[in-house]
Design an enzyme around this catalytic site. Structure first.
Site, PDB file in Angstrom:
ATOM      1  N   GLU A   1     -10.760 -26.844   9.666  1.00  0.00           N
ATOM      2  CA  GLU A   1     -10.869 -25.866  10.755  1.00  0.00           C
ATOM      3  C   GLU A   1      -9.773 -26.129  11.782  1.00  0.00           C
ATOM      4  OE1 GLU A   1     -14.310 -24.766  14.088  1.00  0.00           O
ATOM      5  OE2 GLU A   1     -14.054 -26.830  13.410  1.00  0.00           O
TER       6      GLU A   1
ATOM      7  N   ASN B   1     -12.327 -17.680  15.574  1.00  0.00           N
ATOM      8  CA  ASN B   1     -12.105 -18.916  14.820  1.00  0.00           C
ATOM      9  C   ASN B   1     -12.133 -18.502  13.357  1.00  0.00           C
ATOM     10  OD1 ASN B   1     -12.194 -21.457  13.627  1.00  0.00           O
ATOM     11  ND2 ASN B   1     -13.563 -22.309  15.181  1.00  0.00           N
TER      12      ASN B   1
ATOM     13  N   LYS C   1     -15.605 -17.123  11.909  1.00  0.00           N
ATOM     14  CA  LYS C   1     -16.769 -17.970  12.169  1.00  0.00           C
ATOM     15  C   LYS C   1     -17.874 -17.197  12.881  1.00  0.00           C
ATOM     16  CE  LYS C   1     -17.710 -22.566  14.155  1.00  0.00           C
ATOM     17  NZ  LYS C   1     -17.034 -23.721  14.796  1.00  0.00           N
TER      18      LYS C   1
ATOM     19  N   GLU D   1     -16.375 -23.530  22.611  1.00  0.00           N
ATOM     20  CA  GLU D   1     -16.023 -22.475  21.656  1.00  0.00           C
ATOM     21  C   GLU D   1     -16.525 -21.104  22.108  1.00  0.00           C
ATOM     22  OE1 GLU D   1     -15.933 -22.895  17.370  1.00  0.00           O
ATOM     23  OE2 GLU D   1     -16.533 -25.001  17.622  1.00  0.00           O
TER      24      GLU D   1
ATOM     25  N   CYS E   1     -17.176 -25.036   9.962  1.00  0.00           N
ATOM     26  CA  CYS E   1     -17.807 -26.033  10.813  1.00  0.00           C
ATOM     27  C   CYS E   1     -19.299 -25.785  11.030  1.00  0.00           C
ATOM     28  CB  CYS E   1     -17.050 -26.141  12.126  1.00  0.00           C
ATOM     29  SG  CYS E   1     -17.413 -27.679  13.032  1.00  0.00           S
TER      30      CYS E   1
ATOM     31  N   ASN F   1     -14.307 -29.598  12.623  1.00  0.00           N
ATOM     32  CA  ASN F   1     -13.879 -30.557  13.652  1.00  0.00           C
ATOM     33  C   ASN F   1     -15.159 -30.975  14.362  1.00  0.00           C
ATOM     34  OD1 ASN F   1     -10.574 -30.121  14.760  1.00  0.00           O
ATOM     35  ND2 ASN F   1     -11.418 -28.835  13.159  1.00  0.00           N
TER      36      ASN F   1
END
Length: 306
Positions: free
Chosen positions: A45, A104, A121, A140, A166, A191
């Site tokens: 990621e 993302n 994502k 995020e 993730c 991550n």
């Protein structure tokens, strides 16, 4: 059918590192994987930059420097060229600007260097604003919208490949939606820091939960999973490694041993899923969706009966 796949874990990327430096590292690992005979490689990621959502960034120009407006772009084209030369496909995670929207994102690139799939994502973790008392910030929700592409599965030759990113890996719905599309291989990058929030978790638990999620999901959805970490101490924050390839049996076939740049690979017997798909997890015979309404009709938990 046998499919030779690799996972390319990355060590830390500094805030001052350039895109060119990151891409050079990815190219080196792609060469390594190809030299071992791998045909697909999973990268992490946000593989092109440091994990910038750990900071509150108010300067628009600085923030946008972490995002890609096109893919491939001038600085990422060498990775696509190398893949075409080597005849190897890959999964790549990065921050995407699409018009006035930010995601993302991950893409699936085939052995000719062409993008054949994109995922954004969906399960965005963390907060939109910094939290008092948190030893590590995770912002995020400040920088990314919820993905709008669903969980598609893509035909890649004889293999059906899906993607997630993730935090998606913690949610069983992620895998079941792809499992219902007869996915063979799910690629994902992550991550993941240790010590986030106020959970007070022992240091070993994030890695344990990572593997727990991957192993259970591979087994329950009869697929292979290739998971790549960005790991090590990045800008003072420790992130777990544990990159691995998981079989449909729920077993870890191979796992990274370091928290640095490291390539792992495995020749996957794709028929290993057949016995489970034809018996224990024969969805058509055994699933009872008429009793699963709460999964889609209710977002949060409640004491009231459904």
């Amino acid at each position: 059918m046998k499919l030779h796949i690799a996972v390319a874990q990355m060590g830390p990327i500094a805030r001052s590192d350039t895109r060119r430096q990151a891409v050079a590292r990815l190219c080196d690992m792609l060469e390594d994987a190809a030299g071992r005979g791998a045909k697909w490689v999973t990268f992490p990621e946000l593989a092109l930059t440091t994990f910038f959502p750990r900071w509150t960034i108010d300067d628009t120009q600085e923030l946008e420097s972490f995002f890609e407006t096109e893919m491939p772009g001038k600085e990422t084209q060498p990775l696509f060229d190398r893949a075409r030369k080597l005849g190897v496909g890959f999964y790549l995670g990065y921050a995407e600007i699409a018009g006035d929207r930010r995601f993302n994102t991950s893409i699936l690139v085939d052995s000719t260097g062409n993008i054949i799939g994109k995922y954004r994502k969906i399960h965005i973790p963390g907060d939109a604003q910094s939290q008092d008392g948190y030893p590590i910030q995770h912002l995020e929700k400040r920088y990314f919208e919820v993905g709008d592409l669903g969980f598609p599965v893509f035909d890649a030759g004889d293999t059906r490949i899906g993607m997630c990113i993730c935090n998606d890996r913690r949610w069983p719905e992620t895998y079941r939606v792809m499992g219902l599309q007869a996915v063979d291989l799910i690629m994902l990058g992550y991550n993941t820091p240790t010590g986030y929030g106020r959970l007070g978790e022992p240091r070993h638990l994030p890695l344990h939960h990572n593997h727990l999620s991957l192993q259970a999901s591979a087994y329950q959805n009869t697929c292979w999973i290739a998971a790549a970490a960005k790991a090590g101490v990045e800008e003072g924050i420790h992130m777990i490694g544990g990159s691995c390839i998981v079989a449909p049996t729920g077993e870890i076939a191979v796992q990274a041993l370091s928290e640095d740049d490291e390539v792992i690979n495995y020749v996957c017997d794709m028929s290993l899923a057949d016995g489970y798909r034809g018996n224990i997890f024969h969805f058509e015979r055994h699933r009872r969706p008429e009793h699963y309404r709460a999964i889609v009709d209710r977002v949060g938990s409640s004491r009231s009966p459904f």
